[in-house]
Scaffold this active site. Structure first.
Site, PDB file in Angstrom:
ATOM      1  CG  ASN A  90      -0.947  -5.214 -16.343  1.00  0.00           C
ATOM      2  OD1 ASN A  90      -0.038  -4.898 -17.108  1.00  0.00           O
ATOM      3  ND2 ASN A  90      -1.599  -4.333 -15.621  1.00  0.00           N
ATOM      4  CG  ASP A  91      -4.915 -10.469 -15.681  1.00  0.00           C
ATOM      5  OD1 ASP A  91      -4.230 -10.709 -14.670  1.00  0.00           O
ATOM      6  OD2 ASP A  91      -6.054  -9.987 -15.620  1.00  0.00           O
ATOM      7  CD  GLU A 110      -8.019  -9.108 -19.310  1.00  0.00           C
ATOM      8  OE1 GLU A 110      -7.595  -8.496 -18.318  1.00  0.00           O
ATOM      9  OE2 GLU A 110      -9.208  -9.439 -19.454  1.00  0.00           O
ATOM     10  CB  CYS A 117      -5.366  -1.328 -22.260  1.00  0.00           C
ATOM     11  SG  CYS A 117      -6.047  -2.927 -21.792  1.00  0.00           S
ATOM     12  NE  ARG A 151     -11.343  -3.824 -16.752  1.00  0.00           N
ATOM     13  CZ  ARG A 151     -10.195  -3.785 -16.084  1.00  0.00           C
ATOM     14  NH1 ARG A 151      -9.109  -4.281 -16.643  1.00  0.00           N
ATOM     15  NH2 ARG A 151     -10.123  -3.246 -14.881  1.00  0.00           N
ATOM     16  NE  ARG A 184      -7.304  -0.153 -14.609  1.00  0.00           N
ATOM     17  CZ  ARG A 184      -6.467   0.846 -14.893  1.00  0.00           C
ATOM     18  NH1 ARG A 184      -6.827   2.106 -14.653  1.00  0.00           N
ATOM     19  NH2 ARG A 184      -5.274   0.601 -15.409  1.00  0.00           N
ATOM     20  NE  ARG A 203      -0.793  -8.418 -12.899  1.00  0.00           N
ATOM     21  CZ  ARG A 203      -1.267  -7.239 -12.536  1.00  0.00           C
ATOM     22  NH1 ARG A 203      -0.428  -6.277 -12.216  1.00  0.00           N
ATOM     23  NH2 ARG A 203      -2.555  -7.018 -12.491  1.00  0.00           N
ATOM     24  CG  HIS A 232      -1.945  -1.115   1.178  1.00  0.00           C
ATOM     25  ND1 HIS A 232      -2.536  -1.528   0.014  1.00  0.00           N
ATOM     26  CD2 HIS A 232      -2.456  -1.891   2.172  1.00  0.00           C
ATOM     27  CE1 HIS A 232      -3.381  -2.511   0.287  1.00  0.00           C
ATOM     28  NE2 HIS A 232      -3.347  -2.750   1.580  1.00  0.00           N
TER      29      HIS A 232
END
Length: 541
Positions: free
Chosen positions: A451-452, A428, A499, A330, A294, A462, A189
């Site tokens: 990313n995925d 993805e 993206c 999305r 998102r 990751r 965080h």
């Protein structure tokens, strides 16, 4: 001069004095034969006050770090209301007749120990959330005020063993230069908040009491901390800092520049946003559109599903702000690391491969129908497109489009004005990339979520810092899947965007453009750096 090597979690250079932040953990003394009714009442009142404080922290964090990063405090609210956590406290008060403070402390110790012992990095990170929420309850029950940490007048670099999200966001931003902590990972965080506030930060730095007040240089580029730097090092690092600031000024000069290569090839450079407010930042850097909106921010940190009207207003605001530029929404991507208690998803042994995203929407079509009604209505106010996440099979796309078609027919019968909405698919999963030739017949565009795609292709979590050496964004297998996807899409007349985080890597920009990628969509803060790289490339060589 003392030189210490740490781990960079937020880039940049800070020069200033260290402020050693000493966190005093709350403790609780056990009192037996407590009045059960009174202690239960005290616990419930403490929960109400804690929830109010978390709402205030969410508002503060939203302004300073953005709503998506502020969702940390929505997660804390969800933990505060967690049935297992709450029942543990209630059962101890009732069964052992102990005071609420002691019961809460026991709950914190139990769940923190439970989560800390698990292998998954995301789950272990929740142990810090348990600790933060428990300390908040203990402070309220002990009538100790939560005060903003006092920092010196002179801006400082805060050093601590660890920093909770509450502590990180409560510091006076105007007096902060950076962070140094012993604990923490790239996705802890503190690191997330530091990056969102453009503050350099290092972890794996063991706090030294004798450093308190000393002049240091925090080099976020190399992960190095210089304590009591000599004059030579100070001059060198000042020049490096000035050079970085000059490079930043040069980037700012590109705000109004065209997104085209040196030989005149136009490139669509879009922005990723996580809430309505982010659209303003994207436009300030002259993004050509929104490549990833998102939508889950509407679902997180609340106790029930967002209404159609609430969603419509959010989508409409962004569409109107973009004034004719494309906005790609999305559809809901809840699950895995984004949890909402009221969905009742339950515990999963492997949530990244579990009940999430399009799978939820297909199994609970009323959720997708409500969202599509809001999107279609908003499409009358701008150029809106939709893409479905986590696609692995052809039938998933066909079923999602069928549900959307039913919604459009219903709205037509109701006489609701709508625009044209294009449909796309997020690539993805390796399955989607491999069968992209088939999927392209069902879509007008692809958006590759790297990313995925990266973690599923390489079988690497990751968010697990132990696996960082294996997380290779330039792995040939991943690049081959992207290239294959582009070829298959173009053969079917389908455009392709990227993206994910790989799209913001300037070292990959030319590779993607030579593959034929039509659009790059990055965070607003990365727009200028990618624009600069695009303008340096010659594709005619």
């Amino acid at each position: 001069m003392e030189t210490v090597q740490g781990r960079t979690v937020s880039d940049g250079i800070a020069i200033g004095r260290i402020f050693y932040y000493r966190h005093i953990r709350m403790t609780a003394v056990r009192h037996d034969d407590a009045d059960v009714r009174e202690e239960l009442l005290r616990y419930e009142e403490a929960k109400i006050r804690a929830s109010s404080q978390l709402r205030e922290l969410f508002e503060k964090a939203s302004k300073e770090a953005g709503a998506e990063n502020a969702a940390i405090f929505k997660a804390h609210q969800a933990l505060l209301e967690d049935e297992a956590y709450g029942n543990f406290i209630i059962d101890r008060i009732r069964g052992e007749k102990v005071n609420a403070e002691y019961a809460a402390a026991l709950a914190g110790e139990y769940f923190e120990r439970l989560l800390s012992g698990l292998e998954d990095e995301d789950t272990r990170e929740r142990a810090a959330d348990v600790r933060d929420v428990t300390e908040r309850l203990l402070r309220i029950l002990s009538s100790q005020m939560e005060e903003e940490p006092l920092l010196p007048e002179e801006p400082v670099i805060v050093m601590a063993g660890d920093l909770s999200p509450s502590e990180t966001i409560r510091f006076d931003r105007s007096r902060l230069l950076g962070f140094l902590t012993e604990q923490g990972s790239l996705n802890c965080h503190m690191a997330i908040l530091a990056r969102s506030m453009s503050l350099p930060a290092l972890t794996a730095i063991t706090p030294q009491e004798e450093w308190d007040g000393k002049m240091v240089i925090l080099d976020g580029q190399t992960g190095t901390l210089y304590v009591d730097p000599d004059s030579r090092t100070m001059e060198r690092m000042k020049r490096k800092k000035e050079q970085l600031e000059q490079e930043h000024r040069e980037l700012l000069s590109l705000i109004h520049a065209k997104d085209e290569t040196a030989d005149g090839t136009r490139v669509k450079l879009y922005a990723n946003i996580g809430n309505v407010a982010d659209a303003k930042e994207a436009l300030s850097y002259h993004a050509a559109g929104i490549g990833l909106f998102r939508s889950e921010f509407l679902y997180l940190g609340r106790e029930d599903y967002p209404s159609e009207e609430e969603q419509f207003q959010a989508y409409r605001q962004v569409a109107e702000q973009l004034d004719g530029k494309e906005v790609i929404i999305r559809t809901l991507d809840i699950g895995a690391d984004k949890q909402a208690e009221y969905f009742g998803l339950g515990e999963e042994s492997n949530p990244a491969l579990g009940f999430r995203a399009i799978r939820i929407c297909l199994m609970r079509p009323e959720i997708l129908k409500t969202q599509m009604r809001a999107i279609y209505r908003a499409s009358a106010y701008g150029r809106i497109s939709v893409m479905f996440p986590m696609i692995a099979s052809l039938w998933e796309v066909q079923e999602a489009k069928r549900i959307a078609g039913e919604v459009r027919d219903e709205l037509n019968k109701e006489g609701v004005p709508m625009g044209q909405v294009a449909f796309g698919i997020m690539i993805e999963t390796p399955a989607a990339a491999v069968m992209s030739d088939v999927l392209a017949r069902e879509a007008e565009f692809f958006s590759i979520g790297t990313n995925d795609l990266l973690q599923y292709t390489l079988a690497v979590d990751r968010q697990n810092e132990k696996l960082e050496p294996f997380y290779d964004a330039r792995h040939p297998a991943v690049l081959r899947l992207i290239e294959q996807t582009v070829k298959n899409a173009h053969a079917a007349g389908c455009t392709v965007g990227i993206c994910g985080e790989m799209g913001a890597d300037p070292e990959l920009t030319e590779t993607f453009l030579r593959m034929g990628v039509d659009e790059l969509s990055v965070s607003p803060s990365a727009l200028l750096k990618v624009r600069q790289r695009i303008r340096e490339i010659r594709l005619d060589k």
